[in-house]
Scaffold this motif. Structure first.
Motif, short mmCIF file in Angstrom:
data_model
loop_
_atom_site.label_atom_id
_atom_site.label_comp_id
_atom_site.label_asym_id
_atom_site.label_seq_id
_atom_site.Cartn_x
_atom_site.Cartn_y
_atom_site.Cartn_z
N ASN A 402 21.00 3.13 -59.82
CA ASN A 402 20.12 3.10 -58.66
C ASN A 402 20.26 4.37 -57.83
O ASN A 402 19.29 4.96 -57.39
CB ASN A 402 20.44 1.85 -57.83
N ALA A 403 21.53 4.80 -57.66
CA ALA A 403 21.77 6.01 -56.87
C ALA A 403 21.08 7.21 -57.49
O ALA A 403 20.49 8.05 -56.81
CB ALA A 403 23.27 6.27 -56.77
N VAL A 404 21.13 7.28 -58.84
CA VAL A 404 20.44 8.38 -59.53
C VAL A 404 18.95 8.31 -59.24
O VAL A 404 18.31 9.32 -58.92
CB VAL A 404 20.72 8.32 -61.04
N PHE A 405 18.39 7.11 -59.31
CA PHE A 405 16.96 6.96 -59.06
C PHE A 405 16.62 7.34 -57.62
O PHE A 405 15.57 7.91 -57.36
CB PHE A 405 16.50 5.53 -59.36
N ILE A 406 17.51 6.98 -56.70
CA ILE A 406 17.27 7.37 -55.31
C ILE A 406 17.18 8.88 -55.20
O ILE A 406 16.36 9.43 -54.49
CB ILE A 406 18.40 6.82 -54.39
N GLY A 407 18.07 9.54 -55.97
CA GLY A 407 18.07 10.99 -55.93
C GLY A 407 16.81 11.61 -56.53
O GLY A 407 16.43 12.72 -56.18
N LEU A 408 16.15 10.88 -57.42
CA LEU A 408 14.97 11.43 -58.09
C LEU A 408 13.78 11.44 -57.14
O LEU A 408 13.80 10.86 -56.07
CB LEU A 408 14.64 10.61 -59.33
N ASP A 409 12.73 12.07 -57.60
CA ASP A 409 11.54 12.21 -56.78
C ASP A 409 10.88 10.86 -56.56
O ASP A 409 10.65 10.10 -57.50
CB ASP A 409 10.58 13.16 -57.51
N VAL A 471 17.05 2.69 -43.97
CA VAL A 471 17.17 1.87 -45.17
C VAL A 471 17.72 2.71 -46.32
O VAL A 471 18.60 2.28 -47.07
CB VAL A 471 15.81 1.24 -45.53
N PHE A 472 17.23 3.93 -46.44
CA PHE A 472 17.75 4.82 -47.48
C PHE A 472 19.25 4.99 -47.34
O PHE A 472 20.01 4.87 -48.29
CB PHE A 472 17.10 6.21 -47.37
N ALA B 189 21.37 13.31 -47.20
CA ALA B 189 20.73 14.50 -46.66
C ALA B 189 19.45 14.81 -47.42
O ALA B 189 18.42 15.15 -46.82
CB ALA B 189 21.70 15.69 -46.74
N LEU B 190 19.50 14.66 -48.74
CA LEU B 190 18.31 14.91 -49.56
C LEU B 190 17.18 14.01 -49.11
O LEU B 190 16.03 14.44 -48.93
CB LEU B 190 18.66 14.66 -51.03
N LYS B 191 17.51 12.72 -48.91
CA LYS B 191 16.47 11.76 -48.51
C LYS B 191 15.97 12.03 -47.09
O LYS B 191 14.80 11.88 -46.79
CB LYS B 191 17.05 10.33 -48.58
N LEU B 192 16.90 12.40 -46.21
CA LEU B 192 16.53 12.57 -44.80
C LEU B 192 15.73 13.84 -44.57
O LEU B 192 14.76 13.85 -43.82
CB LEU B 192 17.78 12.60 -43.91
N PHE B 193 16.16 14.94 -45.21
CA PHE B 193 15.59 16.23 -44.84
C PHE B 193 14.70 16.84 -45.92
O PHE B 193 13.90 17.72 -45.63
CB PHE B 193 16.71 17.24 -44.52
N GLY B 194 14.86 16.36 -47.16
CA GLY B 194 14.19 17.03 -48.28
C GLY B 194 12.69 17.11 -48.15
O GLY B 194 12.07 18.11 -48.54
N ASN B 209 17.33 20.80 -52.91
CA ASN B 209 17.98 20.73 -54.23
C ASN B 209 19.33 20.04 -54.09
O ASN B 209 20.18 20.48 -53.31
CB ASN B 209 18.14 22.16 -54.76
N TYR B 210 19.53 18.96 -54.85
CA TYR B 210 20.72 18.15 -54.66
C TYR B 210 22.01 18.95 -54.80
O TYR B 210 22.90 18.89 -53.95
CB TYR B 210 20.72 16.97 -55.63
N LEU B 211 22.12 19.74 -55.89
CA LEU B 211 23.36 20.47 -56.13
C LEU B 211 23.63 21.48 -55.02
O LEU B 211 24.77 21.68 -54.61
CB LEU B 211 23.32 21.16 -57.49
N GLU B 212 22.55 22.10 -54.53
CA GLU B 212 22.74 23.07 -53.44
C GLU B 212 23.20 22.36 -52.17
O GLU B 212 24.02 22.90 -51.42
CB GLU B 212 21.45 23.83 -53.17
N ILE B 213 22.68 21.16 -51.95
CA ILE B 213 23.11 20.40 -50.77
C ILE B 213 24.60 20.09 -50.87
O ILE B 213 25.36 20.25 -49.92
CB ILE B 213 22.32 19.07 -50.64
N VAL B 214 25.02 19.66 -52.08
CA VAL B 214 26.44 19.34 -52.28
C VAL B 214 27.29 20.56 -51.93
O VAL B 214 28.28 20.46 -51.20
CB VAL B 214 26.70 18.90 -53.74
N PHE B 215 26.86 21.71 -52.43
CA PHE B 215 27.64 22.92 -52.15
C PHE B 215 27.63 23.23 -50.65
O PHE B 215 28.68 23.51 -50.07
CB PHE B 215 27.09 24.09 -52.94
#
Lengths: 701, 701
Positions: A402-409, A471-472, B189-194, B209-215
């Motif tokens: 689920n977390a991976v899917f959240i990360g996806l577009d 919620v996210f 952060a990806l969900k909030l700001f992306g 970009n997820y990996l860039e956010i992590v960094f």
């Protein structure tokens, strides 16, 4: 043979026990009327009310000039008057509870009185000046956070401030030595680099003014201007790097570690002393309660009977379950004598502070209603399946996927639909668990992880931060559950949760300091810098509305919102200064005069060198305790008892303590003598108001 | 009755005592020939020679491509061959000293052997490839610093590495939890700001970009990109600041403190265990020495006579003065029996490690030569004056005034002349003190402060760093003397001096890690960035010779010299990365691919999270010891003895220990049982080579 104690005595004993439980050290009158007043004073409702009024009083800064949400002066003044009236009422109430001469001896009462008085005077002066069109400053706002420290409930906070105050002399010596080192290195830098005509990137002369060098090197200690400060010299010659390396080694690494060592050592030393006093005061109160209730059986030692004890516990904690109370009794009366002596009685305050959740392990309601269906073999298979570890792992995996899917577009409709599938899976999990576990057990065990709102994808769109965002975030928090299933991690997480309440004390400490700095900063620097919205076309936007900032790093980095224009942005600015990085850029050119440097250096010393170090010291100490001791003696004897008695109960200990003092007391448990009743020999049960009550001196800050 | 031990026995006993004194744990043959070889092996000259060869071997990086000072390959190769030959010789010597099967069981010998072999192989391959014009890498250079760890003398370093290795599992768990938290926040952060279309100051999309956010969020933990990383979101809405505040609180403050707690706790735990082993091994060696020399007087316990003991001490420490030796004896033989038992004998190793300066308090030479003049009343007045505290304060004041003059402009001829006046004053001070104090006492007491070169203003002008500069620095160092006169400060300074030798161990640790990272970094990134001198007019100067860096922060901040082009700039770059600030700017755009991020994150984990935390832990622990214990038991009994005996000696203890282990041993002194001789019951003095010698396992890293 036993004298039955009158009702009034039980009230008194209950007050003593409750005071011991919450470490209250209030010297109250022991007349029945005063005790009733005192009980009212300690009522949780009134305590919450006081905190609410303090919160409102502090929050007034949002509405007062310079305001986030401007309100007319008369509105804020009326609110403040109401707050002050509430504080006065509370103070009067307190004065009724304790003897008059005690009241005026206590510095914290005088402090609150002075704060109320000064606030009133300030309001009058401010109103008068404003009405006649003069410039006026609400200087008494600086005093507001001191209320947090001086109210009766601010015990932890006062203790933290006392620890800091006691550690100050030692810190001062190291600080002087450290400043001496900085001054000496500055002199060297002046001699080494001053004459070489080097330039900084901004084109200013490099290391030519002694005071500026001192400031730059002070900033280097915080590492905020590394490596920029070194580059001109390093570009000139590689040998000059040796100077900076030596400086960083000595001042950044060694001295900062020494600060931590000194703060840590002193903080620990004084805290230990305070906790020792606290425990002694607690034992004294329990001995008093014992003295009130004690009976003599023949020639033996005085004891308290189970009936008496039961009545007392019911008075102290009306919501306690019978099973819980019986458990505590059986821990106290280990040999089943039907009465307990002084030593066992004194434990009561600590026993009551251990959080125990009592649950009768009863059969699943379906088992009672539909036994044939619930006990059929397919139903049993389902139950075994759900209770199997693989079920947990499967759901951990599902959460990860689920977390991976959240990360996806999420624009992709397929992925949006997959999210619904996950929702169904989570619902299924809850239903299955409800089916196979007894519902009450299920809810209490999973109260934390099941409470997240993630299952309800409410579609509401606020302008900036939608509920969807929340919620996210909650959905992502579900991932914690996966980590919590791994034993090693749980130990660390539990420790973090345990130190949680005490972090709140540090939170208050920080709020007090921030509030004072914010008030001063706002008066000094409000309006110097302006923030323009992204779509603004004002030409002043390029330099934050301040011509001094033309071409500065501050404006280039879009720092315009880092200003003292209202209390919220002040707090965020102070937080950035606490993190330290870029602080010289945040403050350097923006604030005209150089006196501002002192404001920020002072802030750095107070917050970073002292408070943050104490915070680190506290986390270190708490972790060491968690690593070395596993459970307090009382907790383990409670657990043993539960096993022994086979009470048909499943008790679970919540990580954490009802009071912050619990953790502190455990930290120094090894150093406390369990049988140390100190000078309770000269304690006269008939006159509990004798004056040798060894109160720790609770003076104000 | 007493058997006189043969000469060979004394040699053996002396070797045991010396091994105990320096905590050597080498299992040598006990034949007279092997003992002689072993003594040679431990000769300080050979030890210094080995370190010199290692230094030369490490320093080769300066001359090898990419070089600071290029030398032809054949020159560096020949030097390296010589070094390798020296290491081989040392290894062969060691093989002759210890039994063969022991030699091959010891991982550190195998390690050195492998390093030598691999270096040879690498040199041959490199030479062959270069000769045929291929691209070649000197990969074995990474192995060089491991020699420091694996030579017999690298005990402290091995111990430090072992402590780190043992603490790793615990650190790993916290690190995983920490990374989990960073990953989770990144997802939020990806969900909030992306999706908000925000831009960074450089105009790049913000948090998409997820990996860039992590960094980026990893960098935020180091505070290096605060508040820049927050500004776009904060400018958009003030509520978003909450996200960053939560992140900083949890990951920067709490997790970093937890890292310190875990590193500290584990380091202490394992170090304690090691020191315990060390002390036991030391006692065993002393018991062996005792076993060799013991005599039986009648039926009593075995003892060692004073004559035997004297001969032994003279063998172990040939340069010891008679007075010092007598003092040590009288401490050991407290009751003046003329012989000592096992317990007193075992102390010897520790006694020898206390630095004592023995001085006969003799009259001033002038008193002997010209008594009438020296004892005349004006002369006495001068002496009393000089010995008065006011004299010291006067000179402190003079030094301070001098410091002010140093800070003033030197172009002014008046000030330059004033400097000569100060010089005269300092000379006068020395002469007066020589007149009133006995010269030897004067020199030994002031050896540190009088040694500065400041009195000789040698006028030599090097191109960059003139000797004049050094003289300036030394003149400023004189200020330390003023601070040292204040008691409070001296305590802190003494502690700093005491932990000095151990900081050297950390220095070696850092050198090992830096060297490995520098070698790898140089191979990967050499020549990517070029530094242009200030007077260069090359157009590439604006972007450090790398078109990728056009308009980058890196080029704008003049960071071009922060590169991997040679070993010196690599080390300085790594130091800047250790300080952490701006590290993302230093590395971010400069190095083409993003794999470099891993290189730097790895460096951060190894150096900042682990080694710096261990360093802080060490300073903390050392300070706690200094704050709680004042002197070791042995030191105070030595002092008591000196007072008792009124030896006509004035002994002064130097702050510090002859060996680093001294401080470590003191740290855990409280936890060591002074009478714990462990399994020395089964020790057979006739066969000291029995195999139960409880050596701490000294495996290599």
């Amino acid at each position: 043979i036993a004298d039955v104690s009158p009702i009034g005595d039980f009230d008194l004993a209950a007050v003593y026990v409750s005071d011991a439980q919450y470490n209250r050290n209030i010297f109250f009158d022991t007349t029945p009327q005063a005790i009733r007043l005192y009980l009212l004073y300690n009522h949780w409702g009134l305590q919450i009310l006081v905190y609410a009024f303090i919160l409102v009083d502090l929050a007034l800064a949002i509405f007062e000039d310079p305001a986030v949400v401007p309100l007319p002066i008369w509105v804020t003044s009326v609110i403040e008057l109401v707050c002050l009236a509430a504080f006065t009422a509370r103070l009067v109430h307190y004065a009724k509870v304790i003897p008059r001469e005690r009241f005026w001896k206590d510095p914290k009462n005088i402090c609150i009185f002075a704060i109320i008085l000064l606030s009133l005077v300030d309001m009058i002066i401010y109103g008068a000046l404003k009405a006649s069109g003069f410039y006026a400053v609400r200087w008494s706002r600086v005093l507001r956070p001191l209320l947090l420290v001086n109210i009766t409930e601010g015990r932890q906070l006062r203790r933290a401030f006392r620890s800091i105050r006691n550690a100050l002399p030692q810190i001062l010596y190291v600080f002087l030595l450290f400043m001496f080192s900085v001054l000496m290195f500055s002199l060297m830098a002046l001699k080494l680099f001053g004459k070489r005509g080097l330039k900084t990137i901004e084109g200013r002369p490099y290391f030519t003014n002694y005071l500026e060098i001192v400031f730059d090197l002070y900033v280097l200690v915080t590492t905020a201007n590394s490596p920029d400060i070194m580059m001109p010299a390093y570009n000139f010659s590689v040998y000059f790097a040796v100077f900076f390396i030596t400086y960083i080694l000595i001042n950044t690494y060694i001295f900062m570690s020494v600060f931590l060592a000194v703060v840590y050592n002193n903080y620990k030393k004084y805290l230990k002393e305070e906790v020792r006093k606290l425990v002694r005061a607690k034992r004294h109160k329990m001995v008093r309660a014992f003295g009130v209730l004690q009976e003599r059986k023949g020639e033996g030692e005085p004891v308290v009977s189970q009936a008496c004890w039961n009545q007392l516990v019911r008075l102290v904690q009306p919501d306690i379950s019978n099973a819980h109370r019986e458990l505590l009794w059986s821990v106290s009366d280990d040999n089943n004598k039907g009465c307990i002596g002084k030593v066992a009685f004194v434990q009561l305050a600590d026993l009551l502070n251990i959080q125990v959740i009592m649950m009768k392990s009863r059969p699943h309601p379906l088992k009672t209603w539909l036994p044939s269906l619930y006990l059929s073999s397919p139903s049993r298979l389902v139950c075994r399946m759900v209770q199997h570890k693989a079920f947990m792992y499967t759901y951990d995996l599902i959460i990860l996927v689920n977390a991976v899917f959240i990360g996806l577009d999420e624009e992709d409709p397929l992925i949006a639909n997959v999210e619904w599938a996950f929702l169904v899976l989570y619902l299924l999990e809850i239903l299955l668990k409800l089916y196979s576990f007894e519902p009450r057990a299920f809810f209490s065990r999973h109260q934390f992880w099941n409470c997240d709102l993630s299952k309800y994808n409410i579609q509401l769109n606020c302008p900036f931060l939608s509920i969807l965002d929340i919620v996210f975030i909650l959905r992502i928090l579900r991932l914690i559950r996966v980590v919590d299933n791994i034993k090693r991690f749980r130990a660390i997480i539990n420790t973090l949760i345990k130190i949680g309440p005490t972090i709140l004390t540090f939170g208050q400490l920080i709020v007090v300091v921030y509030y004072i700095f914010a008030m001063v900063g706002m008066e000094l620097f409000k309006g110097k810098i302006r923030f323009f919205e992204a779509n603004s076309t004002d030409p002043d936007k390029a330099f934050c509305g301040n011509p001094l900032l033309k071409n500065s790093v501050f404006a280039k980095h879009n720092y315009c919102k880092n200003n003292f224009n209202n209390v919220v942005s002040s707090f965020i600015l102070l937080l950035e200064l606490t993190v330290v990085n870029q602080w010289h850029d945040i403050l350097f050119k923006a604030w005209e005069n150089t006196d501002i440097k002192m404001f920020f250096v002072l802030f750095h010393i107070v917050v970073v060198i002292i408070i943050i170090n104490i915070f680190i010291a506290f986390v270190l100490e708490a972790f060491f305790v968690e690593y070395t001791v596993d459970q307090s003696n009382l907790q383990s004897s409670l657990e043993k008892k539960i096993e022994e008695l086979e009470l048909g109960l499943s008790a679970c200990f919540l990580p954490g303590y009802k009071t912050v003092d619990g953790l502190l007391q455990r930290m120094f448990e090894a150093d406390l003598d369990p049988e140390d009743f100190a000078d309770d020999e000269d304690f006269d049960p008939n006159n509990p108001s004798n004056l040798n009550f060894p109160n720790p001196n609770f003076d104000s800050v």
